[in-house]
Design a protein around this motif. Structure first.
Motif, PDB file in Angstrom:
ATOM      1  N   THR A 134      -0.288  -8.147   0.855  1.00 32.22           N
ATOM      2  CA  THR A 134      -0.103  -7.150  -0.200  1.00 32.22           C
ATOM      3  C   THR A 134       1.219  -6.418   0.004  1.00 32.22           C
ATOM      4  OG1 THR A 134      -2.472  -6.809  -0.535  1.00 32.22           O
ATOM      5  CG2 THR A 134      -1.021  -5.040  -1.233  1.00 32.22           C
ATOM      6  N   LYS A 153       6.099 -11.880  -5.541  1.00 32.41           N
ATOM      7  CA  LYS A 153       5.137 -12.781  -6.164  1.00 32.41           C
ATOM      8  C   LYS A 153       5.564 -14.240  -5.972  1.00 32.41           C
ATOM      9  CE  LYS A 153       2.033 -11.570  -8.115  1.00 32.41           C
ATOM     10  NZ  LYS A 153       0.610 -11.380  -7.727  1.00 32.41           N
ATOM     11  N   GLY A 158      -0.213 -11.896  -2.285  1.00 33.01           N
ATOM     12  CA  GLY A 158      -1.498 -11.914  -2.955  1.00 33.01           C
ATOM     13  C   GLY A 158      -1.640 -10.797  -3.961  1.00 33.01           C
ATOM     14  N   LYS A 159      -0.977  -9.665  -3.676  1.00 37.01           N
ATOM     15  CA  LYS A 159      -1.029  -8.517  -4.577  1.00 37.01           C
ATOM     16  C   LYS A 159       0.285  -7.749  -4.470  1.00 37.01           C
ATOM     17  CE  LYS A 159      -3.953  -4.562  -5.834  1.00 37.01           C
ATOM     18  NZ  LYS A 159      -5.192  -3.802  -5.487  1.00 37.01           N
ATOM     19  N   ILE A 161       2.067  -4.153  -5.693  1.00 39.44           N
ATOM     20  CA  ILE A 161       1.870  -2.815  -6.240  1.00 39.44           C
ATOM     21  C   ILE A 161       3.237  -2.193  -6.482  1.00 39.44           C
ATOM     22  CG2 ILE A 161       0.837  -0.543  -5.847  1.00 39.44           C
ATOM     23  CD1 ILE A 161      -0.871  -2.068  -3.631  1.00 39.44           C
ATOM     24  N   ASP A 179       0.706  -6.466  -9.928  1.00 38.28           N
ATOM     25  CA  ASP A 179      -0.724  -6.472 -10.212  1.00 38.28           C
ATOM     26  C   ASP A 179      -1.235  -5.059 -10.507  1.00 38.28           C
ATOM     27  OD1 ASP A 179      -1.489  -9.369  -9.475  1.00 38.28           O
ATOM     28  OD2 ASP A 179      -0.354  -8.687  -7.727  1.00 38.28           O
ATOM     29  N   THR A 180      -0.601  -4.068  -9.906  1.00 42.27           N
ATOM     30  CA  THR A 180      -0.983  -2.674 -10.087  1.00 42.27           C
ATOM     31  C   THR A 180       0.274  -1.831 -10.191  1.00 42.27           C
ATOM     32  OG1 THR A 180      -2.991  -2.977  -8.775  1.00 42.27           O
ATOM     33  CG2 THR A 180      -2.249  -0.712  -9.098  1.00 42.27           C
ATOM     34  N   VAL A 204      -5.457   1.961  -2.975  1.00 41.18           N
ATOM     35  CA  VAL A 204      -4.769   0.703  -2.647  1.00 41.18           C
ATOM     36  C   VAL A 204      -4.530   0.580  -1.145  1.00 41.18           C
ATOM     37  CG1 VAL A 204      -3.711   0.504  -4.915  1.00 41.18           C
ATOM     38  CG2 VAL A 204      -2.477   1.689  -3.108  1.00 41.18           C
ATOM     39  N   GLN A 207      -7.453  -0.705   0.877  1.00 40.71           N
ATOM     40  CA  GLN A 207      -7.640  -2.154   0.833  1.00 40.71           C
ATOM     41  C   GLN A 207      -6.572  -2.895   1.637  1.00 40.71           C
ATOM     42  OE1 GLN A 207      -8.153  -3.471  -3.254  1.00 40.71           O
ATOM     43  NE2 GLN A 207      -9.135  -1.526  -3.780  1.00 40.71           N
TER      44      GLN A 207
END
Length: 224
Positions: A134, A153, A158-159, A161, A179-180, A204, A207
């Motif tokens: 992330t 990306k 995987g994510k 922000i 993603d966010t 966030v 996680q």
């Protein structure tokens, strides 16, 4: 030749005539077609950047695009002093020229290299980003931040922000790989801005965030 000439440290460039460079072994003579006006270029041209040789008068501009004497279209960086990129011609070490694909236009190539490499170096050289991790990009609405989102990306994050002040620009990042998105306002007109931002980040971070790429520093970085 016509050039943007810096006469002394900290002085603004002036438009004038400057002696043309001459190609020598190991150095490419480049006919310039586009040059970037990045913070790096400004800092180096003024003599403030550590890579500046501090010799004046000199031509401004740290990188750009042009054609070599044998016709290759290249991106070039760090011309030989006293030559710079804001001139009709520049003199650059051969290893500091990169041939460009036909699909990339001169202006985009000149503008994208510095912010693009800053994002690449942060994610690959410094953070050693691994697939699935992330990434949080703090200050993602500037050029470098937008590229960092896309690169993260592309490299398999995987994510991703993204945070920033401009809510409209943040929303656009959702189509570029974020993603966010988390907007914030950190100024005297928004006394609860830092607390609101911190609360938005708690979920966030709970996680797990593996990599933070920060383009702002200051209060926003302390909040993160």
């Amino acid at each position: 030749m016509k050039a943007a000439i810096v006469t002394a440290a900290g002085k603004s460039p002036i438009f004038g005539e400057f002696n043309e460079p001459t190609a020598t072994p190991g150095l490419e003579l480049v006919a310039v077609t586009a040059s970037a006006l990045s913070q790096f270029s400004k800092s180096r041209s003024s003599g403030a950047h550590y890579s500046s040789e501090g010799a004046f008068p000199a031509v401004a501009g740290a990188d750009g695009v042009g054609r070599t004497e044998d016709g290759r279209r290249v991106y070039f960086v760090l011309p030989e002093s006293p030559y710079g990129a804001l001139a009709e011609k520049s003199l650059v070490r051969a290893k500091q020229c990169v041939e460009l694909p036909h699909s990339l236009d001169d202006v985009t190539a000149a503008a994208i290299a510095n912010p693009g490499m800053s994002a690449w170096a942060a994610l690959v050289e410094r953070a050693h980003l691994q697939p699935g991790e992330t990434v949080l990009v703090n200050g993602a609405t500037g050029t470098a931040g937008r590229l960092a989102v896309q690169l993260a990306k592309y490299l398999g994050a995987g994510k991703v922000i993204a945070t920033g002040r401009n809510q409209d620009e943040l929303q656009k990042l959702l189509s570029l790989g974020a993603d966010t998105v988390i907007p914030f306002t950190l100024d005297a007109l928004h006394p609860s801005g830092a607390e609101d931002h911190e609360q938005a980040l708690k979920e966030v971070f709970a996680q797990r965030v593996n990599v933070v790429v920060d383009y702002l520093w200051g209060e926003s970085a302390r909040t993160v």
